[in-house]
Write an enzyme that holds these catalytic residues in place. Structure first.
Site, PDB file in Angstrom:
ATOM      1  N   HIS A  24      56.956  25.946 -22.454  1.00 39.44           N
ATOM      2  CA  HIS A  24      57.437  26.500 -23.678  1.00 39.44           C
ATOM      3  C   HIS A  24      58.409  25.875 -24.535  1.00 39.44           C
ATOM      4  O   HIS A  24      58.590  25.720 -25.581  1.00 39.44           O
ATOM      5  CB  HIS A  24      57.862  28.022 -23.561  1.00 39.44           C
ATOM      6  CG  HIS A  24      56.701  28.977 -23.649  1.00 39.44           C
ATOM      7  ND1 HIS A  24      56.402  29.541 -22.417  1.00 39.44           N
ATOM      8  CD2 HIS A  24      55.805  29.505 -24.632  1.00 39.44           C
ATOM      9  CE1 HIS A  24      55.035  30.358 -22.575  1.00 39.44           C
ATOM     10  NE2 HIS A  24      55.039  30.404 -24.031  1.00 39.44           N
ATOM     11  N   ARG A  64      54.691  34.337 -31.855  1.00 38.07           N
ATOM     12  CA  ARG A  64      55.207  34.569 -30.706  1.00 38.07           C
ATOM     13  C   ARG A  64      56.405  35.389 -30.626  1.00 38.07           C
ATOM     14  O   ARG A  64      57.410  34.989 -30.915  1.00 38.07           O
ATOM     15  CB  ARG A  64      55.556  33.327 -29.606  1.00 38.07           C
ATOM     16  CG  ARG A  64      54.127  32.521 -29.410  1.00 38.07           C
ATOM     17  CD  ARG A  64      54.753  31.424 -28.612  1.00 38.07           C
ATOM     18  NE  ARG A  64      53.758  30.729 -27.979  1.00 38.07           N
ATOM     19  CZ  ARG A  64      53.132  29.468 -28.452  1.00 38.07           C
ATOM     20  NH1 ARG A  64      53.372  29.091 -29.392  1.00 38.07           N
ATOM     21  NH2 ARG A  64      52.186  29.029 -27.654  1.00 38.07           N
ATOM     22  N   ARG A 100      51.524  38.677 -32.083  1.00 41.19           N
ATOM     23  CA  ARG A 100      51.063  38.642 -30.803  1.00 41.19           C
ATOM     24  C   ARG A 100      52.619  39.908 -30.013  1.00 41.19           C
ATOM     25  O   ARG A 100      53.643  39.384 -30.434  1.00 41.19           O
ATOM     26  CB  ARG A 100      51.218  37.470 -29.956  1.00 41.19           C
ATOM     27  CG  ARG A 100      50.849  37.871 -28.579  1.00 41.19           C
ATOM     28  CD  ARG A 100      50.696  36.612 -27.713  1.00 41.19           C
ATOM     29  NE  ARG A 100      52.153  35.904 -27.629  1.00 41.19           N
ATOM     30  CZ  ARG A 100      52.160  34.877 -27.003  1.00 41.19           C
ATOM     31  NH1 ARG A 100      50.968  34.065 -26.506  1.00 41.19           N
ATOM     32  NH2 ARG A 100      53.333  34.129 -26.724  1.00 41.19           N
ATOM     33  N   GLU A 127      43.123  34.524 -22.261  1.00 40.84           N
ATOM     34  CA  GLU A 127      43.759  33.279 -21.535  1.00 40.84           C
ATOM     35  C   GLU A 127      43.769  33.733 -20.048  1.00 40.84           C
ATOM     36  O   GLU A 127      44.573  33.014 -19.259  1.00 40.84           O
ATOM     37  CB  GLU A 127      45.272  33.557 -21.907  1.00 40.84           C
ATOM     38  CG  GLU A 127      45.923  34.582 -21.974  1.00 40.84           C
ATOM     39  CD  GLU A 127      47.382  34.354 -22.658  1.00 40.84           C
ATOM     40  OE1 GLU A 127      48.064  33.639 -22.697  1.00 40.84           O
ATOM     41  OE2 GLU A 127      47.849  35.658 -23.075  1.00 40.84           O
ATOM     42  N   ASN A 173      46.676  27.452 -23.091  1.00 35.53           N
ATOM     43  CA  ASN A 173      47.952  26.984 -22.325  1.00 35.53           C
ATOM     44  C   ASN A 173      47.841  27.615 -20.709  1.00 35.53           C
ATOM     45  O   ASN A 173      48.256  27.273 -19.942  1.00 35.53           O
ATOM     46  CB  ASN A 173      49.420  27.463 -22.942  1.00 35.53           C
ATOM     47  CG  ASN A 173      49.203  26.660 -24.354  1.00 35.53           C
ATOM     48  OD1 ASN A 173      48.529  25.686 -24.646  1.00 35.53           O
ATOM     49  ND2 ASN A 173      50.062  27.121 -25.138  1.00 35.53           N
ATOM     50  N   ASP A 174      47.729  29.055 -20.946  1.00 41.36           N
ATOM     51  CA  ASP A 174      47.675  29.858 -19.697  1.00 41.36           C
ATOM     52  C   ASP A 174      45.992  29.691 -19.177  1.00 41.36           C
ATOM     53  O   ASP A 174      46.142  29.625 -17.932  1.00 41.36           O
ATOM     54  CB  ASP A 174      47.725  31.415 -19.942  1.00 41.36           C
ATOM     55  CG  ASP A 174      49.609  31.602 -20.103  1.00 41.36           C
ATOM     56  OD1 ASP A 174      50.136  31.018 -19.210  1.00 41.36           O
ATOM     57  OD2 ASP A 174      49.998  32.157 -20.997  1.00 41.36           O
ATOM     58  N   ARG A 224      51.570  25.348 -15.468  1.00 41.23           N
ATOM     59  CA  ARG A 224      51.454  24.657 -16.614  1.00 41.23           C
ATOM     60  C   ARG A 224      52.727  23.697 -16.747  1.00 41.23           C
ATOM     61  O   ARG A 224      52.792  22.781 -17.657  1.00 41.23           O
ATOM     62  CB  ARG A 224      51.177  25.838 -17.793  1.00 41.23           C
ATOM     63  CG  ARG A 224      52.329  26.848 -17.795  1.00 41.23           C
ATOM     64  CD  ARG A 224      51.850  27.863 -18.755  1.00 41.23           C
ATOM     65  NE  ARG A 224      52.180  27.562 -20.287  1.00 41.23           N
ATOM     66  CZ  ARG A 224      52.331  28.457 -21.329  1.00 41.23           C
ATOM     67  NH1 ARG A 224      51.479  29.370 -21.190  1.00 41.23           N
ATOM     68  NH2 ARG A 224      52.604  28.257 -22.420  1.00 41.23           N
ATOM     69  N   CYS A 241      44.620  29.623 -30.036  1.00 41.25           N
ATOM     70  CA  CYS A 241      45.711  29.282 -30.333  1.00 41.25           C
ATOM     71  C   CYS A 241      46.589  28.456 -29.318  1.00 41.25           C
ATOM     72  O   CYS A 241      47.819  28.455 -29.358  1.00 41.25           O
ATOM     73  CB  CYS A 241      46.578  30.633 -30.529  1.00 41.25           C
ATOM     74  SG  CYS A 241      46.537  31.746 -29.300  1.00 41.25           S
TER      75      CYS A 241
HETATM   76  C1  PEP Z   1      48.247  30.542 -24.358  1.00 42.84           C
HETATM   77  O1  PEP Z   1      48.618  30.700 -23.219  1.00 42.84           O
HETATM   78  O2  PEP Z   1      47.700  29.390 -24.755  1.00 42.84           O
HETATM   79  C2  PEP Z   1      49.486  30.844 -25.706  1.00 42.84           C
HETATM   80  C3  PEP Z   1      49.213  30.350 -26.547  1.00 42.84           C
HETATM   81  O3  PEP Z   1      50.365  31.632 -25.232  1.00 42.84           O
HETATM   82  P1  PEP Z   1      51.491  31.105 -24.596  1.00 42.84           P
HETATM   83  O4  PEP Z   1      51.949  29.355 -24.568  1.00 42.84           O
HETATM   84  O5  PEP Z   1      52.714  31.864 -25.312  1.00 42.84           O
HETATM   85  O6  PEP Z   1      51.708  31.634 -23.331  1.00 42.84           O
HETATM   86 MG    MG Z   2      49.725  32.550 -23.096  1.00 36.60          MG
END
Ligand code: PEP
Ligand code: MG
Length: 545
Positions: free
Chosen positions: A191, A298, A334, A433, A456-457, A467, A504
Site C-alpha cells: 500500500h 479505499r 469499498r 481477489e 494485488n491480492d 505482495r 481495480c
Molecule cells: C487489490 O487487492 O487488488 C485491491 C485493489 O485492493 P487492495 O490493494 O486495497 O488490497
Molecule cells: Mg485487496
C-alpha cells in the site's frame, strides 16, 4: 561511468526524483540502568525534560491544527495533560527519589500504564496505550538527546530514506516537499507503493542496505522507472538523469491530448477508465485526469491517522462529497478493508501470525456489526447524491455476500422507519481477489451486480507469495498462467450472467496486460488518476478480437 553508487530496487512509482537524503532511522532508545547518587539533580533533569516535552508538543499541536485539523491537535494536547497528570509524575518522581535514573523511572511507569490500558475492556481506554507508547518514546528521546524527524515537516526537495514506509506515514507526506522515496522493504503492490504512485512521488523500494549506504544530506537520484537509486551522483550522471526527467515530464505533457477523448480500442470498441482513490479530496484528481468515475474508493484511509472511527455523519459527508463531485458518474465505494498491511491502532485487532490470511476486510466487518452498520448506513444515505456502487472486499464464500445483503436490507428498513431516504438503484458488487471467489465466479455472478478484479491480492493468494516481500517478487506476477486463467474465467462468468466486470488492482494499468484484458473482454479499468491518460493511450493502440 561509475556505477558503484547505483543501487537496484523495485521501481514502485514512476518518475525521476533528485534531492537531498533525509534518512529516517528508528531512534535507538536503550540506556544503562544507572543508580543515581544526586537524586535532586536527577529530579531537576527530569522536570526539565517534561518542560521540553510540553514545549515541543505544543508547537507540534499548533502545526497539526493548521495542516491536518483540530482533531489531531487535540490528541497531542492530550499527551501534555497525561505527562502533567499528578499521579503519573508522582510515580516517576518517587522512583527517582529512591535512586532510579530518570530513563528507568519514565520507562517503568509508562510500561505500567501501557499494561493497564491494554488490558481494559473499554475501547477508548485501550487506545490510551498507544498514546502512552508515544509519550514514553518522546520522553526517552529527550532524556537521551535523540533527534527525530517529523515526516510531515521535512524540507522541500527531500528524498525520504526509510526502512519501511507504512500506509499511515505515507498519508502524512506533503508531496510538494518530497522529491523521492527509498525504502529497504516492500514490493510494488504494497500500500505504501500504491500511495506513492497516487501522490506521484518517484519511489524505489527494497533497496538492500539503503540506510547504511545513504547518509543524511547525500544527494540522491531516485529513478522510479528503472528502479535504481544513485547516491552522490557525478556531474555526468546528474546530466543523464536531468535528461531522463525532462523526457518523462514531456511525455506526461503529451498525454494531455487524451483529455476529453472517449476510451476506445483501435477498432472502436468503447471501454471505461475509472479511478482508484483513497480520500474524498482525490476526486479532484479524477476530474483533472478525465477519469470516467471512481472504480475503487479505499475507505480505510479515512479511518487511519486519527484515534477513533469516523462517525456516520462524517462518513456521509465524505461519500456525499465524492458522489457530488462525480456528477452521476459511477462511484464505487469499498467498505472497510482493514487488516493485512493496514492497521488501525484504535480498532481491536487480535494479534495474528498471518495477517493476510486472518481477520481482515469483510471478515472483520461482519464480526464488528456496529462499525460495519455505521458505514453501510452512511453509504445508503449518501446514495441519493449520485450513482453509488457498494463494493465488498475479500469475499471468499457465498455466505459472506448473502450476510452483507441481509444486513443492507435490515438497514434499509431501519432508515425507512426513520424517514431517511436512499436510492433504489444502488448496485452491490464484490472484489474478486481470492482464488475461491474466482474459481466459483459463476456462482457469485448470480448473487451480485458487478465484479471488480483485485489483482494485488489475487496474485498473492494464487501464487502464495506475499505482495510486499521482495524475496518472493519473482513469483508475484499477473502473467503467471494460474492468475491469467482466473482473470479470464471471472470475465467469462460475469458476462454469461450479464453483469459487468472491471479490474481495480494495479495490473489494470500495466501496458503489457491491457491487450489480454481487452481480448478477455474486460469492461472497465480502474487505475490511479495519474494513470488514466496513459491507459487510454495504450487502449487506443489495440485491436479488440
Ligand atoms: C487489490 O487487492 O487488488 C485491491 C485493489 O485492493 P487492495 O490493494 O486495497 O488490497
Ligand atoms: Mg485487496
Amino acid at each position: 561511468m561509475n556505477t558503484d553508487n547505483r543501487n537496484k530496487g523495485i521501481g514502485a512509482s514512476h518518475g525521476i526524483g533528485i534531492g537531498k537524503a533525509v534518512v529516517l532511522k528508528p531512534p535507538e532508545l536503550s540506556f544503562e540502568k544507572n543508580r543515581v547518587t544526586d537524586t535532586s539533580e536527577e529530579l531537576s533533569r527530569y522536570r526539565q525534560v517534561v518542560k521540553s516535552f510540553v514545549g515541543n508538543t505544543e508547537t507540534l499541536a499548533k502545526k497539526a491544527s493548521e495542516s491536518v485539523g483540530d482533531a489531531q491537535a487535540d490528541i497531542l494536547r492530550g499527551h501534555i495533560l497525561i505527562v502533567q497528570d499528578p499521579c503519573m509524575s508522582d510515580n516517576i518522581e518517587s522512583m527517582i527519589k529512591s535512586g532510579d535514573c530518570a530513563e528507568e523511572a519514565v520507562s517503568r511507569v509508562c510500561d505500567r500504564y501501557i499494561a493497564v490500558f491494554s488490558s481494559s475492556d473499554d475501547e477508548l481506554t485501550r487506545q490510551r496505550a498507544a498514546d502512552m507508547e508515544d509519550i514514553k518514546k518522546q520522553l526517552l528521546m529527550i532524556l537521551l538527546k535523540k533527534q527525530s524527524t517529523d515526516i510531515r515537516n521535512i524540507e522541500k526537495g527531500s528524498v525520504i530514506c526509510i526502512r519501511e514506509l507504512t500506509p499511515s506515514m505515507t498519508v502524512g507526506i506533503d508531496k510538494n516537499n518530497v522529491a523521492g522515496i527509498v525504502t529497504e522493504t516492500g514490493g510494488a503492490a504494497c500500500h505504501a507503493a500504491i500511495l506513492a504512485r497516487a501522490l506521484e512521488i518517484p519511489a524505489v523500494l527494497s533497496v538492500k542496505n539503503a540506510l547504511s549506504k545513504i547518509r543524511d544530506g547525500d544527494r540522491v537520484i531516485v529513478d522510479g522507472i528503472s528502479g535504481s537509486v544513485t547516491v552522490s551522483p557525478t556531474d555526468e550522471e546528474l546530466c543523464e538523469y536531468e535528461k531522463k526527467r525532462k523526457k518523462y515530464l514531456l511525455d506526461r505533457e503529451e498525454l494531455k491530448k487524451y483529455i476529453g477523448k472517449r476510451t476506445v480500442t483501435a477498432d472502436g470498441r468503447e471501454l471505461r477508465i475509472l479511478c482508484n482513490i483513497g480520500k474524498p479530496e482525490d476526486a479532484d484528481q479524477v476530474t483533472a485526469n478525465d477519469g470516467e468515475g471512481v472504480g475503487l474508493f479505499r475507505t480505510e484511509f479515512m479511518f487511519m491517522d486519527r484515534n477513533s472511527a469516523p462517525t456516520e455523519e462524517e462518513q456521509l459527508e465524505a461519500y456525499r462529497a465524492v458522489l457530488l463531485k462525480m456528477k452521476n458518474k459511477p462511484v464505487t465505494i469499498r467498505t472497510l478493508d482493514i487488516g493485512g498491511d493496514k492497521s488501525i491502532p484504535y480498532l481491536d485487532f487480535p494479534k495474528e501470525d498471518n495477517t493476510y490470511l486472518g481477520y481482515r476486510a469483510i471478515r472483520y466487518c461482519l464480526g464488528n456489526r456496529e462499525l460495519f452498520s455505521t458505514q453501510l448506513r452512511a453509504l445508503l444515505r449518501a446514495s441519493v447524491y449520485g450513482d453509488l456502487r457498494i463494493m465488498i472486499p475479500m469475499i471468499s464464500c457465498i455466505e459472506e455476500i448473502r450476510e452483507v445483503r441481509g444486513l443492507i436490507e435490515e438497514l434499509k428498513t431501519e432508515l425507512d422507519g426513520k424517514g431517511q431516504s436512499y436510492s433504489d438503484s444502488i448496485k452491490l458488487g464484490i472484489m474478486m481477489e481470492t482464488p475461491s471467489a474466482c474459481i466459483t465466479a459463476d456462482l457469485f455472478a448470480k448473487e451480485v451486480d458487478f465484479f471488480s478484479i483485485g489483482t494485488n491480492d489475487l496474485i498473492q493468494y494464487t501464487m502464495a507469495a506475499d505482495r510486499g516481500n521482495a524475496d518472493v517478487a519473482y513469483l508475484y506476477s499477473v502473467f503467471n498462467p494460474a492468475v491469467l486463467r482466473l482473470i479470464k474465467y471471472v470475465i467469462e462468468s460475469a458476462h454469461s450472467a450479464g453483469i459487468p466486470v472491471g479490474m481495480c488492482g494495479e495490473a489494470a494499468s500495466d501496458e503489457r496486460l491491457i491487450p489480454l484484458l481487452i481480448t478477455y473482454g474486460l469492461d472497465e479499468f480502474s487505475v490511479l488518476p495519474s494513470c488514466v491518460l496513459q491507459t487510454r493511450r495504450n487502449i487506443a493502440k489495440i485491436l479488440s478480437p
